[in-house]
Write a protein that holds these residues in place. Structure first.
Motif, PDB file in Angstrom:
ATOM      1  N   ARG A   1       0.862  -1.179   0.000  1.00  0.00           N
ATOM      2  CA  ARG A   1       0.000   0.000   0.000  1.00  0.00           C
ATOM      3  C   ARG A   1       0.903   1.237   0.000  1.00  0.00           C
ATOM      4  O   ARG A   1       1.762   1.391   0.861  1.00  0.00           O
ATOM      5  CB  ARG A   1      -0.894   0.012   1.221  1.00  0.00           C
ATOM      6  CG  ARG A   1      -1.749   1.274   1.307  1.00  0.00           C
ATOM      7  CD  ARG A   1      -2.600   1.270   2.528  1.00  0.00           C
ATOM      8  NE  ARG A   1      -3.732   0.392   2.253  1.00  0.00           N
ATOM      9  CZ  ARG A   1      -4.670   0.104   3.123  1.00  0.00           C
ATOM     10  NH1 ARG A   1      -4.626   0.592   4.336  1.00  0.00           N
ATOM     11  NH2 ARG A   1      -5.669  -0.674   2.805  1.00  0.00           N
ATOM     12  N   LEU A   2       0.702   2.086  -1.003  1.00  0.00           N
ATOM     13  CA  LEU A   2       1.437   3.350  -1.081  1.00  0.00           C
ATOM     14  C   LEU A   2       0.497   4.497  -0.777  1.00  0.00           C
ATOM     15  O   LEU A   2      -0.590   4.594  -1.358  1.00  0.00           O
ATOM     16  CB  LEU A   2       2.034   3.561  -2.481  1.00  0.00           C
ATOM     17  CG  LEU A   2       3.198   2.690  -2.886  1.00  0.00           C
ATOM     18  CD1 LEU A   2       3.659   3.059  -4.297  1.00  0.00           C
ATOM     19  CD2 LEU A   2       4.347   2.820  -1.906  1.00  0.00           C
ATOM     20  N   PHE A   3       0.927   5.360   0.137  1.00  0.00           N
ATOM     21  CA  PHE A   3       0.219   6.599   0.436  1.00  0.00           C
ATOM     22  C   PHE A   3       0.967   7.704  -0.310  1.00  0.00           C
ATOM     23  O   PHE A   3       2.008   8.167   0.151  1.00  0.00           O
ATOM     24  CB  PHE A   3       0.222   6.854   1.947  1.00  0.00           C
ATOM     25  CG  PHE A   3      -0.536   5.829   2.730  1.00  0.00           C
ATOM     26  CD1 PHE A   3      -1.874   6.009   3.028  1.00  0.00           C
ATOM     27  CD2 PHE A   3       0.092   4.663   3.166  1.00  0.00           C
ATOM     28  CE1 PHE A   3      -2.581   5.045   3.747  1.00  0.00           C
ATOM     29  CE2 PHE A   3      -0.606   3.708   3.892  1.00  0.00           C
ATOM     30  CZ  PHE A   3      -1.943   3.895   4.177  1.00  0.00           C
ATOM     31  N   LEU A   4       0.471   8.066  -1.483  1.00  0.00           N
ATOM     32  CA  LEU A   4       1.107   9.086  -2.312  1.00  0.00           C
ATOM     33  C   LEU A   4       0.571  10.453  -1.920  1.00  0.00           C
ATOM     34  O   LEU A   4      -0.645  10.666  -1.912  1.00  0.00           O
ATOM     35  CB  LEU A   4       0.830   8.823  -3.793  1.00  0.00           C
ATOM     36  CG  LEU A   4       1.231   7.455  -4.337  1.00  0.00           C
ATOM     37  CD1 LEU A   4       0.816   7.328  -5.799  1.00  0.00           C
ATOM     38  CD2 LEU A   4       2.715   7.200  -4.156  1.00  0.00           C
ATOM     39  N   VAL A   5       1.481  11.379  -1.617  1.00  0.00           N
ATOM     40  CA  VAL A   5       1.099  12.713  -1.181  1.00  0.00           C
ATOM     41  C   VAL A   5       1.715  13.728  -2.131  1.00  0.00           C
ATOM     42  O   VAL A   5       2.940  13.743  -2.324  1.00  0.00           O
ATOM     43  CB  VAL A   5       1.592  12.995   0.256  1.00  0.00           C
ATOM     44  CG1 VAL A   5       1.274  14.419   0.666  1.00  0.00           C
ATOM     45  CG2 VAL A   5       1.001  11.996   1.235  1.00  0.00           C
ATOM     46  N   ARG A   6       0.872  14.578  -2.709  1.00  0.00           N
ATOM     47  CA  ARG A   6       1.407  15.675  -3.517  1.00  0.00           C
ATOM     48  C   ARG A   6       1.827  16.803  -2.577  1.00  0.00           C
ATOM     49  O   ARG A   6       1.153  17.109  -1.588  1.00  0.00           O
ATOM     50  CB  ARG A   6       0.379  16.207  -4.507  1.00  0.00           C
ATOM     51  CG  ARG A   6       1.025  17.234  -5.446  1.00  0.00           C
ATOM     52  CD  ARG A   6       0.085  17.720  -6.511  1.00  0.00           C
ATOM     53  NE  ARG A   6       0.777  18.648  -7.397  1.00  0.00           N
ATOM     54  CZ  ARG A   6       0.175  19.546  -8.137  1.00  0.00           C
ATOM     55  NH1 ARG A   6      -1.150  19.649  -8.123  1.00  0.00           N
ATOM     56  NH2 ARG A   6       0.874  20.356  -8.899  1.00  0.00           N
ATOM     57  N   HIS A   7       2.912  17.435  -2.906  1.00  0.00           N
ATOM     58  CA  HIS A   7       3.459  18.532  -2.111  1.00  0.00           C
ATOM     59  C   HIS A   7       2.469  19.686  -1.965  1.00  0.00           C
ATOM     60  O   HIS A   7       1.538  19.826  -2.766  1.00  0.00           O
ATOM     61  CB  HIS A   7       4.752  19.050  -2.754  1.00  0.00           C
ATOM     62  CG  HIS A   7       4.538  19.565  -4.150  1.00  0.00           C
ATOM     63  ND1 HIS A   7       4.011  20.811  -4.421  1.00  0.00           N
ATOM     64  CD2 HIS A   7       4.772  18.989  -5.351  1.00  0.00           C
ATOM     65  CE1 HIS A   7       3.936  20.991  -5.722  1.00  0.00           C
ATOM     66  NE2 HIS A   7       4.388  19.890  -6.325  1.00  0.00           N
ATOM     67  N   PRO A   8       2.678  20.550  -0.959  1.00  0.00           N
ATOM     68  CA  PRO A   8       1.850  21.755  -0.824  1.00  0.00           C
ATOM     69  C   PRO A   8       2.112  22.720  -1.992  1.00  0.00           C
ATOM     70  O   PRO A   8       3.127  22.605  -2.691  1.00  0.00           O
ATOM     71  CB  PRO A   8       2.326  22.383   0.495  1.00  0.00           C
ATOM     72  CG  PRO A   8       3.085  21.314   1.199  1.00  0.00           C
ATOM     73  CD  PRO A   8       3.625  20.403   0.146  1.00  0.00           C
ATOM     74  N   ALA A   9       1.212  23.657  -2.168  1.00  0.00           N
ATOM     75  CA  ALA A   9       1.368  24.659  -3.229  1.00  0.00           C
ATOM     76  C   ALA A   9       2.661  25.450  -3.016  1.00  0.00           C
ATOM     77  O   ALA A   9       2.889  25.981  -1.930  1.00  0.00           O
ATOM     78  CB  ALA A   9       0.180  25.609  -3.244  1.00  0.00           C
ATOM     79  N   PRO A  10       3.508  25.520  -4.037  1.00  0.00           N
ATOM     80  CA  PRO A  10       4.740  26.295  -3.898  1.00  0.00           C
ATOM     81  C   PRO A  10       4.462  27.792  -3.998  1.00  0.00           C
ATOM     82  O   PRO A  10       3.422  28.212  -4.497  1.00  0.00           O
ATOM     83  CB  PRO A  10       5.596  25.818  -5.069  1.00  0.00           C
ATOM     84  CG  PRO A  10       4.606  25.367  -6.091  1.00  0.00           C
ATOM     85  CD  PRO A  10       3.415  24.860  -5.333  1.00  0.00           C
ATOM     86  N   SER A  11       5.423  28.551  -3.537  1.00  0.00           N
ATOM     87  CA  SER A  11       5.310  30.018  -3.593  1.00  0.00           C
ATOM     88  C   SER A  11       5.731  30.492  -4.977  1.00  0.00           C
ATOM     89  O   SER A  11       6.902  30.790  -5.214  1.00  0.00           O
ATOM     90  CB  SER A  11       6.193  30.653  -2.510  1.00  0.00           C
ATOM     91  OG  SER A  11       5.783  30.221  -1.237  1.00  0.00           O
TER      92      SER A  11
ATOM     93  N   LEU B   1      11.451  25.120  -5.372  1.00  0.00           N
ATOM     94  CA  LEU B   1      10.653  26.225  -4.853  1.00  0.00           C
ATOM     95  C   LEU B   1      10.228  25.970  -3.411  1.00  0.00           C
ATOM     96  O   LEU B   1       9.898  24.843  -3.042  1.00  0.00           O
ATOM     97  CB  LEU B   1       9.393  26.407  -5.704  1.00  0.00           C
ATOM     98  CG  LEU B   1       9.617  26.751  -7.167  1.00  0.00           C
ATOM     99  CD1 LEU B   1       8.316  26.630  -7.942  1.00  0.00           C
ATOM    100  CD2 LEU B   1      10.190  28.150  -7.299  1.00  0.00           C
ATOM    101  N   ALA B   2      10.214  27.029  -2.636  1.00  0.00           N
ATOM    102  CA  ALA B   2       9.779  26.947  -1.242  1.00  0.00           C
ATOM    103  C   ALA B   2       8.255  26.946  -1.171  1.00  0.00           C
ATOM    104  O   ALA B   2       7.559  27.255  -2.147  1.00  0.00           O
ATOM    105  CB  ALA B   2      10.344  28.119  -0.453  1.00  0.00           C
ATOM    106  N   VAL B   3       7.761  26.630   0.013  1.00  0.00           N
ATOM    107  CA  VAL B   3       6.338  26.645   0.321  1.00  0.00           C
ATOM    108  C   VAL B   3       6.140  27.624   1.471  1.00  0.00           C
ATOM    109  O   VAL B   3       6.937  27.654   2.412  1.00  0.00           O
ATOM    110  CB  VAL B   3       5.865  25.230   0.734  1.00  0.00           C
ATOM    111  CG1 VAL B   3       4.453  25.251   1.272  1.00  0.00           C
ATOM    112  CG2 VAL B   3       5.997  24.263  -0.434  1.00  0.00           C
ATOM    113  N   ALA B   4       5.094  28.428   1.407  1.00  0.00           N
ATOM    114  CA  ALA B   4       4.800  29.352   2.502  1.00  0.00           C
ATOM    115  C   ALA B   4       4.527  28.550   3.778  1.00  0.00           C
ATOM    116  O   ALA B   4       3.877  27.496   3.725  1.00  0.00           O
ATOM    117  CB  ALA B   4       3.585  30.214   2.155  1.00  0.00           C
TER     118      ALA B   4
END
Length: 182
Positions: free
Chosen positions: A2-12, A24-27
């Motif tokens: 089982r893979l829990f795939l997580v997309r990164h937060p919105a970049p700045s 790119l950083a994330v706020a």
């Protein structure tokens, strides 16, 4: 597995900019929002894997602490597609002829002289094969929409993986969790 795939937060970054492999950083507020949502959803004590790009690695480190992960492995093979000279350009600034050339051969074309979807599929498949050899029952993977689309097509040949991932528009939201059973 089982893979829990997580997309990164919105970049700045402003909307409409091509930023595949750009780091790119994330706020902080965006990171906190995604971390809070995932910490209540993801199981604890799992191995965690992450792309090295800041928008993933920052979330990966925060999740590793929050979920008491058994390990955190940063792996460059999980990075997003390299768009070469298109990186950090407005999509409107990319010459239409180049966009059309990519659309005509989305699997093999190297946008901006960067990386083809086929080359990305080869590295993602190599990572996935290594993961399977580790024999984990489950794992959390913090990565990018492109990487997630390829992992969703795992089990196919590399070319078929690339074709499957490239053939559909993605609708994976920032911070979204997708669970894959194999």
């Amino acid at each position: 597995m089982r893979l829990f795939l997580v997309r990164h937060p919105a970049p700045s970054i402003a909307p409409g900019i091509c930023y595949g492999s750009t780091d790119l950083a994330v706020a902080p507020a965006e990171l906190a929002r995604v971390l809070a949502a995932l910490s209540d959803t993801l199981p604890a004590d799992l191995p965690l894997f992450s792309s090295p790009l800041l928008r993933c690695a920052g979330l990966g480190r925060a999740l590793a602490a929050s979920l008491k992960s058994t390990s955190l492995t940063i792996d460059a093979r999980l990075a997003e597609l390299d768009f070469g000279t298109w990186e950090m350009q407005s999509w409107d600034a990319v010459p239409r002829t180049e966009i059309d050339a990519w659309a005509a051969d989305v699997v093999h074309y190297c946008p901006g002289g960067g990386e083809s979807v086929l080359a990305m599929a080869e590295r993602v498949q190599a990572w996935h094969a290594d993961l399977l050899r580790m024999n984990h029952a489950s794992a959390v993977v913090v990565c990018h929409a492109g990487t997630m689309r390829l992992l969703l097509a795992s089990g196919l040949s590399v070319r078929e993986m690339a074709q499957e991932a490239a053939s559909k528009r993605h609708n994976i939201a920032y911070g979204e969790l997708v669970i894959v059973e194999r």
